[in-house]
Design a protein around this motif. Structure first.
Motif, mmCIF file in Angstrom:
data_model
loop_
_atom_site.group_PDB
_atom_site.id
_atom_site.type_symbol
_atom_site.label_atom_id
_atom_site.label_comp_id
_atom_site.label_asym_id
_atom_site.label_seq_id
_atom_site.Cartn_x
_atom_site.Cartn_y
_atom_site.Cartn_z
ATOM 1 N N VAL A 40 -2.459 2.312 -4.868
ATOM 2 C CA VAL A 40 -1.369 2.981 -5.582
ATOM 3 C C VAL A 40 -0.056 2.849 -4.807
ATOM 4 O O VAL A 40 1.007 2.573 -5.384
ATOM 5 C CB VAL A 40 -1.711 4.469 -5.814
ATOM 6 C CG1 VAL A 40 -0.500 5.216 -6.370
ATOM 7 C CG2 VAL A 40 -2.902 4.607 -6.754
ATOM 8 N N ALA A 41 -0.124 3.022 -3.482
ATOM 9 C CA ALA A 41 1.089 2.936 -2.661
ATOM 10 C C ALA A 41 1.684 1.535 -2.697
ATOM 11 O O ALA A 41 2.909 1.366 -2.791
ATOM 12 C CB ALA A 41 0.769 3.348 -1.228
ATOM 13 N N ARG A 42 0.821 0.516 -2.635
ATOM 14 C CA ARG A 42 1.332 -0.859 -2.671
ATOM 15 C C ARG A 42 2.002 -1.169 -4.001
ATOM 16 O O ARG A 42 3.036 -1.825 -4.057
ATOM 17 C CB ARG A 42 0.193 -1.851 -2.407
ATOM 18 C CG ARG A 42 -0.324 -1.854 -0.982
ATOM 19 C CD ARG A 42 -1.159 -3.086 -0.701
ATOM 20 N NE ARG A 42 -2.297 -3.199 -1.592
ATOM 21 C CZ ARG A 42 -3.489 -2.649 -1.384
ATOM 22 N NH1 ARG A 42 -3.674 -1.904 -0.284
ATOM 23 N NH2 ARG A 42 -4.481 -2.807 -2.241
ATOM 24 N N SER A 43 1.376 -0.695 -5.090
ATOM 25 C CA SER A 43 1.938 -0.990 -6.413
ATOM 26 C C SER A 43 3.245 -0.260 -6.652
ATOM 27 O O SER A 43 4.065 -0.682 -7.470
ATOM 28 C CB SER A 43 0.933 -0.603 -7.508
ATOM 29 O OG SER A 43 0.734 0.803 -7.535
ATOM 30 N N ALA A 44 3.459 0.852 -5.914
ATOM 31 C CA ALA A 44 4.683 1.632 -6.100
ATOM 32 C C ALA A 44 5.861 1.052 -5.332
ATOM 33 O O ALA A 44 7.000 1.481 -5.517
ATOM 34 C CB ALA A 44 4.450 3.085 -5.656
ATOM 35 N N GLY A 45 5.592 0.092 -4.453
ATOM 36 C CA GLY A 45 6.665 -0.514 -3.676
ATOM 37 C C GLY A 45 7.692 -1.181 -4.566
ATOM 38 O O GLY A 45 7.354 -1.859 -5.536
ATOM 39 N N SER A 46 8.923 -0.985 -4.258
ATOM 40 C CA SER A 46 10.015 -1.501 -5.086
ATOM 41 C C SER A 46 9.937 -3.020 -5.175
ATOM 42 O O SER A 46 9.991 -3.725 -4.174
ATOM 43 C CB SER A 46 11.363 -1.068 -4.505
ATOM 44 O OG SER A 46 12.421 -1.640 -5.237
ATOM 45 N N GLY A 47 9.783 -3.520 -6.412
ATOM 46 C CA GLY A 47 9.780 -4.955 -6.639
ATOM 47 C C GLY A 47 8.635 -5.689 -5.984
ATOM 48 O O GLY A 47 8.697 -6.887 -5.782
ATOM 49 N N SER A 48 7.571 -4.953 -5.622
ATOM 50 C CA SER A 48 6.474 -5.582 -4.878
ATOM 51 C C SER A 48 5.641 -6.517 -5.740
ATOM 52 O O SER A 48 5.091 -7.497 -5.269
ATOM 53 C CB SER A 48 5.562 -4.509 -4.283
ATOM 54 O OG SER A 48 4.914 -3.782 -5.313
ATOM 55 N N GLY A 49 5.496 -6.180 -7.020
ATOM 56 C CA GLY A 49 4.666 -6.996 -7.899
ATOM 57 C C GLY A 49 3.184 -6.819 -7.655
ATOM 58 O O GLY A 49 2.369 -7.553 -8.208
ATOM 59 N N ASN A 50 2.799 -5.853 -6.820
ATOM 60 C CA ASN A 50 1.383 -5.619 -6.553
ATOM 61 C C ASN A 50 0.722 -4.966 -7.765
ATOM 62 O O ASN A 50 1.362 -4.233 -8.523
ATOM 63 C CB ASN A 50 1.218 -4.726 -5.322
ATOM 64 C CG ASN A 50 1.501 -5.470 -4.037
ATOM 65 O OD1 ASN A 50 1.037 -6.585 -3.847
ATOM 66 N ND2 ASN A 50 2.293 -4.863 -3.164
ATOM 67 N N PRO A 51 -0.581 -5.220 -7.978
ATOM 68 C CA PRO A 51 -1.250 -4.715 -9.179
ATOM 69 C C PRO A 51 -1.397 -3.195 -9.188
ATOM 70 O O PRO A 51 -1.496 -2.554 -8.144
ATOM 71 C CB PRO A 51 -2.615 -5.399 -9.133
ATOM 72 C CG PRO A 51 -2.831 -5.738 -7.699
ATOM 73 C CD PRO A 51 -1.473 -6.041 -7.148
ATOM 74 N N LEU A 52 -1.427 -2.651 -10.404
ATOM 75 C CA LEU A 52 -1.652 -1.229 -10.602
ATOM 76 C C LEU A 52 -3.145 -0.941 -10.606
ATOM 77 O O LEU A 52 -3.950 -1.754 -11.068
ATOM 78 C CB LEU A 52 -1.055 -0.790 -11.942
ATOM 79 C CG LEU A 52 0.453 -1.015 -12.152
ATOM 80 C CD1 LEU A 52 0.811 -0.726 -13.599
ATOM 81 C CD2 LEU A 52 1.258 -0.130 -11.211
ATOM 82 N N LEU A 53 -3.541 0.224 -10.082
ATOM 83 C CA LEU A 53 -4.943 0.637 -10.130
ATOM 84 C C LEU A 53 -5.315 0.903 -11.584
ATOM 85 O O LEU A 53 -4.729 1.754 -12.241
ATOM 86 C CB LEU A 53 -5.150 1.891 -9.283
ATOM 87 C CG LEU A 53 -6.582 2.446 -9.248
ATOM 88 C CD1 LEU A 53 -7.531 1.454 -8.584
ATOM 89 C CD2 LEU A 53 -6.623 3.787 -8.503
ATOM 90 N N ALA A 54 -6.306 0.147 -12.094
ATOM 91 C CA ALA A 54 -6.682 0.248 -13.507
ATOM 92 C C ALA A 54 -7.946 1.058 -13.722
ATOM 93 O O ALA A 54 -8.188 1.557 -14.823
ATOM 94 C CB ALA A 54 -6.877 -1.143 -14.088
#
Length: 459
Positions: free
Chosen positions: A105-119
């Motif tokens: 969740v923290a990685r996906s919330a990074g600004s402009g990171s493009g990391n996947p959302l926890l599904a």
């Protein structure tokens, strides 16, 4: 559309981790937007699991969409029973699984990171106690069932009998010689009841798992519709998933290479392969009967004996000396690679579900010799319900020092039925093998159901 990530939590046993990993790989082939992270944890006193998990963790860089997180080991009470040990290890990992999810969740919330959302989370059926974690993150919880659809339908039915009709399957009267269940066309005899519903310690634990499994948004079952259509239809809405492809593996140790050199010299379909799973061991008397039965059958053989043969064999007139040309006795062999070899013509198996699927994939007929867990139910399904396999000893059950003994003459007859008399079953086995391969093709049943599952959380 955003990329999505699933968090898999398999039970700490190789027979559950391995099919979960294969299922995840199959999911990844359906959509490039999907990634998967595994939370792996070990069981105390299980070096094979630790070795397997370590090999997976080291393989993470091979595919950036498939990651393995090794959770810290848990030190249980040394006086714990096996059941208490398993429950305590799983419960101890809840906080650590939550930490991994927070990291996603923290990685996906990074600004402009493009990391996947926890599904969502995919929990092993025996990790259902952790399913509440998904609600904390506002995502769905799915369940992965390494056993087959018939076992899943069976425990659903037992849970319903217990909760609604107050039937205790551990105390069935002697007059009840069999149990009718919706997932099979034929009643299940008492000898085929799985350990988890026939044992007073295991039953309440299995009932708890089953109640929680019913709360999942969906269930992935390690099977395919053409094999278990009746069981799947009896539950409704449970989708099949299977991935049986075998990767090419280079074996560089001398003992394994010697096995394949020997197999290469044998005629096609001439060797009977005997292997009884990671926990399938025998006492000295039973080992002797297997040896005599093999020798008397006159068939070539490859026998995986979990204890060194020298621990059991007589000091004179040794079995291995007498059968040096006809067969090999080894302590370990790569099962899928062995079953894929053209020299293998039959498989004497404990009927673990993974082994059944592998033998179907490679069209190697089975002689059923179940030993523990749900294997008696699997054997009943193969031999009686589906009429696919032959029988070695369907009612056999491991009980430690009081194990029943299957005689050399029974073993000889079973091997002869498997290798000489089972032409009709061999044809049916080959037909089912072809169906298994087609199910993974575009528009195949497993391909389609896997696609439906992916679309469920990708949107």
């Amino acid at each position: 559309m955003s990329n999505k990530e699933l968090l898999f939590v398999p039970a700490p046993t190789v027979s559950h981790v391995s099919p979960a990993v294969e299922a995840a790989k199959l999911l990844l082939t359906h959509d490039r937007r999907l990634s998967v992270t595994f939370c792996l944890f070990n069981m105390p006193f299980d070096p094979k699991l630790a070795q397997y998990n370590s090999s997976l963790a080291l393989s993470s860089p091979r595919d950036p969409r498939l990651a393995f997180v090794m959770l810290p080991d848990f030190r249980p009470d040394p006086n714990s029973t096996r059941i208490e040990l398993f429950a305590s290890v799983v419960a101890a990992q809840e906080g650590r699984v939550r930490e991994v999810a927070r990291g996603i969740v923290a990685r996906s919330a990074g600004s402009g990171s493009g990391n996947p959302l926890l599904a969502g989370f995919v929990f092993d059926m025996f990790c259902s106690a952790l399913m509440g974690t998904a609600a904390e993150f506002g995502v769905p919880a799915y369940v992965f069932s390494p056993p087959n659809a018939t076992f899943l339908g069976f425990v659903f039915h037992v849970q319903k009998l217990h909760d609604e009709e107050r039937v205790d399957t551990t105390e069935l009267p002697d007059s009840v010689g069999e149990l009718a269940v919706p997932c099979l066309t034929r009643p299940v005899p008492r000898w085929a009841l799985p350990d988890v519903v026939a044992d007073k310690v295991w039953l309440p634990i299995m009932l708890g798992h089953t109640r929680r499994i019913r709360e999942a948004k969906g269930i992935l079952v390690n099977t395919f519709r053409e094999l278990e259509s009746y069981a799947l239809d009896s539950m409704g809405g449970v989708g099949p998933i299977v991935n049986l492809e075998v990767d090419d593996v280079a074996y560089d140790d001398d003992r394994t290479n010697e096995i394949f050199r020997w197999l290469d010299d044998q005629p096609d379909s001439s060797v009977v392969f005997l292997c009884f799973g990671t926990m399938g061991t025998f006492g000295e008397d039973q080992v002797r009967e297997i040896a005599y039965g093999l020798e008397q059958s006159g068939h070539r053989f490859l026998w995986v004996l979990r204890r060194p043969p020298s621990d059991h064999e007589p000091k004179s007139n040794r079995f291995s000396d007498r059968t040096v040309e006809a067969g090999r006795v080894v302590g370990w062999a790569p099962q899928k690679a062995i079953l894929a070899h053209k020299a293998i013509g039959g498989f004497v198996s404990h009927c673990g579900w993974n082994s059944i699927l592998e033998s179907l994939w490679f069209a190697v007929p089975i002689a059923a010799w179940p030993m523990y867990a749900e294997q008696q139910l699997n054997a009943f399904q193969l031999v009686v319900e589906l009429e696919l396999a032959t029988e070695m000893k369907l009612s056999y059950r491991m009980k430690g020092e009081n194990d029943m003994i299957v005689s050399a003459s029974e073993i000889e007859r079973g091997i002869r039925r498997l290798m000489e008399e089972g032409m009709e079953k061999r044809v049916k086995w080959e037909e089912m093998s072809e169906m298994a391969r087609k199910t993974l093709m575009v528009s195949g049943s497993s391909f389609s159901s896997t696609g439906r599952f992916v679309r469920d959380f990708l949107g």
